[in-house]
Design a protein around this motif. Structure first.
Motif, short mmCIF file in Angstrom:
data_model
loop_
_atom_site.label_atom_id
_atom_site.label_comp_id
_atom_site.label_asym_id
_atom_site.label_seq_id
_atom_site.Cartn_x
_atom_site.Cartn_y
_atom_site.Cartn_z
N TYR A 205 0.84 -1.20 0.00
CA TYR A 205 0.00 0.00 0.00
C TYR A 205 0.87 1.26 0.00
CZ TYR A 205 -3.06 3.68 1.78
OH TYR A 205 -3.73 4.85 1.94
N TYR A 206 1.89 1.27 0.86
CA TYR A 206 2.78 2.43 0.92
C TYR A 206 3.56 2.59 -0.40
CZ TYR A 206 1.91 2.29 5.98
OH TYR A 206 1.33 2.29 7.22
N LEU A 207 3.96 1.47 -0.99
CA LEU A 207 4.66 1.54 -2.29
C LEU A 207 3.74 2.15 -3.36
CD1 LEU A 207 6.69 -1.79 -2.40
CD2 LEU A 207 7.63 0.51 -2.69
N ALA A 208 2.47 1.79 -3.30
CA ALA A 208 1.51 2.35 -4.26
C ALA A 208 1.48 3.88 -4.15
CB ALA A 208 0.11 1.78 -4.02
N GLN A 209 1.49 4.39 -2.91
CA GLN A 209 1.47 5.84 -2.72
C GLN A 209 2.77 6.48 -3.22
OE1 GLN A 209 -1.63 6.47 -1.63
NE2 GLN A 209 -1.69 4.24 -1.49
N ILE A 210 3.89 5.81 -2.95
CA ILE A 210 5.19 6.36 -3.36
C ILE A 210 5.32 6.38 -4.88
CG2 ILE A 210 7.68 5.96 -3.30
CD1 ILE A 210 6.48 7.19 -0.75
N PHE A 211 4.89 5.31 -5.54
CA PHE A 211 4.94 5.30 -7.01
C PHE A 211 4.11 6.45 -7.57
CE2 PHE A 211 6.02 0.62 -6.67
CZ PHE A 211 7.30 0.78 -7.16
N GLY A 212 3.00 6.74 -6.91
CA GLY A 212 2.18 7.88 -7.35
C GLY A 212 2.94 9.19 -7.22
N LYS A 213 3.65 9.38 -6.09
CA LYS A 213 4.43 10.60 -5.89
C LYS A 213 5.56 10.72 -6.91
CE LYS A 213 3.62 11.16 -0.92
NZ LYS A 213 2.97 12.47 -1.05
N LEU A 214 6.06 9.57 -7.36
CA LEU A 214 7.16 9.57 -8.33
C LEU A 214 6.65 9.57 -9.77
CD1 LEU A 214 9.47 6.95 -6.55
CD2 LEU A 214 9.84 9.43 -6.69
N ASN A 215 5.34 9.79 -9.92
CA ASN A 215 4.68 9.84 -11.24
C ASN A 215 4.78 8.53 -12.01
OD1 ASN A 215 3.81 12.57 -11.01
ND2 ASN A 215 5.87 13.25 -11.48
N GLU A 216 4.99 7.43 -11.28
CA GLU A 216 4.92 6.11 -11.90
C GLU A 216 3.48 5.60 -11.68
OE1 GLU A 216 8.27 3.36 -11.29
OE2 GLU A 216 9.26 4.98 -10.18
N ASN A 217 2.56 6.24 -12.39
CA ASN A 217 1.14 6.06 -12.08
C ASN A 217 0.62 4.66 -12.40
OD1 ASN A 217 0.89 8.73 -11.15
ND2 ASN A 217 0.71 9.48 -13.23
N PHE A 218 1.09 4.06 -13.47
CA PHE A 218 0.67 2.70 -13.79
C PHE A 218 1.12 1.74 -12.69
CE2 PHE A 218 -0.76 2.84 -18.29
CZ PHE A 218 -1.76 1.89 -18.17
N LYS A 219 2.36 1.91 -12.26
CA LYS A 219 2.90 1.06 -11.21
C LYS A 219 2.09 1.25 -9.92
CE LYS A 219 6.87 -1.43 -10.49
NZ LYS A 219 7.56 -2.32 -11.41
N SER A 220 1.76 2.49 -9.63
CA SER A 220 0.96 2.80 -8.45
C SER A 220 -0.40 2.11 -8.52
CB SER A 220 0.76 4.32 -8.33
OG SER A 220 -0.09 4.63 -7.26
N ALA A 221 -1.04 2.17 -9.68
CA ALA A 221 -2.36 1.54 -9.84
C ALA A 221 -2.28 0.03 -9.66
CB ALA A 221 -2.91 1.88 -11.23
#
Length: 595
Positions: A187-203
């Motif tokens: 879950y935390y990795l999902a948020q971090i990927f979002g902050k790093l603009n790795e949106n697909f990875k976050s999703a």
């Protein structure tokens, strides 16, 4: 010789007090002392630290892994308390000390859950300041989980470290808590990927988190449903309508299951009413996600058809399944990632079958999507109303209007097109007549523009119908068009008048409104040219109005150069008209004088 049991009993009692303070008592701390429980817990932890250090100095304690794990746990909780009380630098020092203590032992059953929790806390600590650093810590936690799970060992739960007897260990509880800890890491990795603009990875990580929560039956139904529905919006925007629909359907499934449980409750007191209110609220929010889905599906289908007007059958079958799409390399996802975006363990076929996930090519299919989306509009408006939740209600009406607009594209009959546009007008005028622009100005400006545009679209439909008719236009038909022109101008001018002070001096408009304002001004100029009149003086007045509006835009853009990039096409027309219209005005004046 072993460490005496009384020492462990004392530490166990202190640990239980700490947990109670942090998880229970902190929820009722007074507003003027929001961290009262955390500070109390910190004092107990400091005392535990001193006791464990004393035990570690004894011959029996120096090689005791369990005691080392307990020591690391104390520093872990000291770090968590510091982070919660907004003392980040102190929290970092405590976590670093925890890592120093347990680093050599993190793969051991006694220590692994302490380490996993520690890496998660490092992830939280650095999430805002240094997302890359946060990701590195979280990835360490994920790697530790994978390697420990592969080893086949059974972890010891943190709470069980403080049990005096090894016989008290519960393997099932420890394994479940390890899985929950790893779910948090994802879950935390999902948020971090979002902050790093790795949106697909976050999703993808969000989906995996939701799947794990389902498998473990460890979730709040309302939160889970809302998270799944929110995730659907990302997939939708990537044209992954199959995945978007799936997550929305799963959201409905969970909500319906929860509502059935609520309906089965015998006690209908305050707690029930509170839960029902939360359900109604979030059910309406999920309905709004369905509304966006329907609008976006029709809108993307429209765009696709417009892009392939000559080869619809051959090239217009746009893929709506992410697993069949080619994703750019910088998305950092694999084809396998995209193949696994469905939920296992729940059957949601009936929910999915209610609406298409394919690009719409025919009017009949568009109407099916429209009707199902309209159902969700009405559902959302059962909760969001103009009296108590006006902003949300207005946004739903805007979506409702957009839904009619998107459907009108698939309607071949001109009269039906006009009727759909008229329904948009009824919706929007009801809102504009019901709210005070002083409090809802941004919404009113949007609606004024939409109303002006919608009346203009009806003029286009009526004018085309007149051109295609072999009969001479009736006075009633011409009067109708002039009436529509006046109404369109009226709404555009309402928007323009809301910036009256800026207009008077040609001052710079607010950046967020500049393009809309200039486009509205351009529309008014064009609309003055759409009046139909045989009277030369009336024609002259309309052309003079056109000239003044085109001239205003040209002069504004000359004074504020950045605005030229906002309306390049319109500006080109304005400059031409400023040159051409004076000639037309002169001719009309001569003609009016002669007559």
């Amino acid at each position: 010789m072993t460490i005496n049991k009384e020492a462990f009993v004392d530490l166990q009692e202190k640990y239980q007090k700490v947990i109670k303070l942090l998880l229970k008592d902190s929820k009722s701390d007074p507003e003027n002392e929001p961290y009262l429980s955390q500070y109390s817990a910190r004092q107990i932890l400091i005392g535990m630290k001193a006791n464990i250090e004393k035990l570690l100095r004894s011959p029996e304690g120096s090689e005791n892994v369990k005691l080392t794990a307990m020591y690391g746990t104390v520093y872990l909780y000291l770090g968590m308390v510091a982070i919660d009380t907004e003392e980040g630098s102190i929290g970092e020092k405590h976590l670093e000390k925890c890592r120093e203590i347990i680093e050599k032992f993190e793969h051991l059953p006694e220590v692994v859950l302490v380490a996993l929790n520690m890496y998660n806390q490092f992830g939280i600590l650095w999430a805002q300041l240094e997302p890359e650093k946060s990701k590195a810590y979280l990835n360490k936690g994920a790697s530790l989980y994978q390697s420990f799970k592969t080893s086949g060992k059974v972890p010891i739960d943190i709470s069980e470290l403080f049990e005096p007897s090894i016989e008290a260990y519960n393997d099932e509880v420890a394994l479940r808590n390890m899985e929950k800890m790893y779910t948090l890491t994802l879950y935390y990795l999902a948020q971090i990927f979002g902050k790093l603009n790795e949106n697909f990875k976050s999703a993808i990580y969000c989906h995996i988190t939701l799947q794990r929560q389902l498998e473990m039956a460890d979730y709040d139904p309302i939160d889970w449903a809302l998270n799944s529905a929110t995730l659907s919006q990302f997939f939708m925007e990537k044209c992954g309508f199959k995945q978007a629909r799936h997550h929305l359907a799963a959201s409905l499934y969970i909500l319906d299951k929860y509502k059935a449980e609520l309906d089965g409750q015998v006690d209908r007191g305050e707690e029930y009413e509170s839960k029902l209110e939360t359900f109604n609220h979030r059910n309406a929010d999920v309905a709004r996600c369905w509304i966006k889905y329907g609008i976006f599906l029709l809108g993307k289908s429209k765009d696709r058809l417009l892009a392939h007007t000559e080869d619809i059958d051959e090239k217009c079958n746009l893929v709506s399944d992410l697993s069949q799409m080619t994703i750019s390399d910088d998305a950092n996802v694999t084809s396998e990632d995209l193949q696994n975006l469905t939920f296992n363990g729940i059957d949601i076929t009936l929910y999915e079958e209610q609406i298409s996930d394919k690009i719409i090519l025919q009017s009949s299919d568009a109407k099916k999507v429209f009707l199902k989306t309209l159902y969700y509009v009405k559902l959302a408006q059962e909760y969001y109303n103009l009296e108590s939740l006006a902003s949300d209600y207005i946004e739903i009406v805007q979506d409702h209007s957009q839904l009619y607009l998107n459907l009108s594209f698939f309607e071949d009959d001109q009269d039906n097109q006009a009727k759909l546009q008229k329904r948009r007008i009824d919706l929007l005028e009801h809102v504009i007549n019901s709210v005070n622009p002083q409090y809802y100005m941004s919404y009113c400006r949007y609606i004024w523009f939409e109303l002006g545009q919608t009346y203009s679209d009806i003029i286009d439909i009526k004018s085309q119908k007149l051109r295609e008719s072999n009969q001479r236009p009736t006075p009633q038909a011409l009067t109708k068009i002039n009436s529509l022109v006046s109404k369109s101008i009226k709404h555009f001018e309402s928007l323009l008048n809301s910036f009256k002070s800026n207009v008077a001096e040609r001052e710079k408009l607010p950046e967020e409104a500049e393009k809309t304002f200039l486009q509205a001004y351009f529309h008014v100029a064009a609309l003055h040219g759409r009046y139909i009149s045989m009277d030369k003086n009336t024609q002259l007045s309309n052309v003079e109005q056109q000239y003044e509006h085109y001239k205003y835009i040209a002069e504004y853009c000359e004074k504020h150069a950045a605005a030229q990039k906002l309306i390049p096409m319109e500006l080109g027309v304005c400059k031409d008209m400023v040159i051409l219209l004076p000639v037309k005005i002169l001719r009309l004046k001569e003609s009016a004088a002669a007559s």
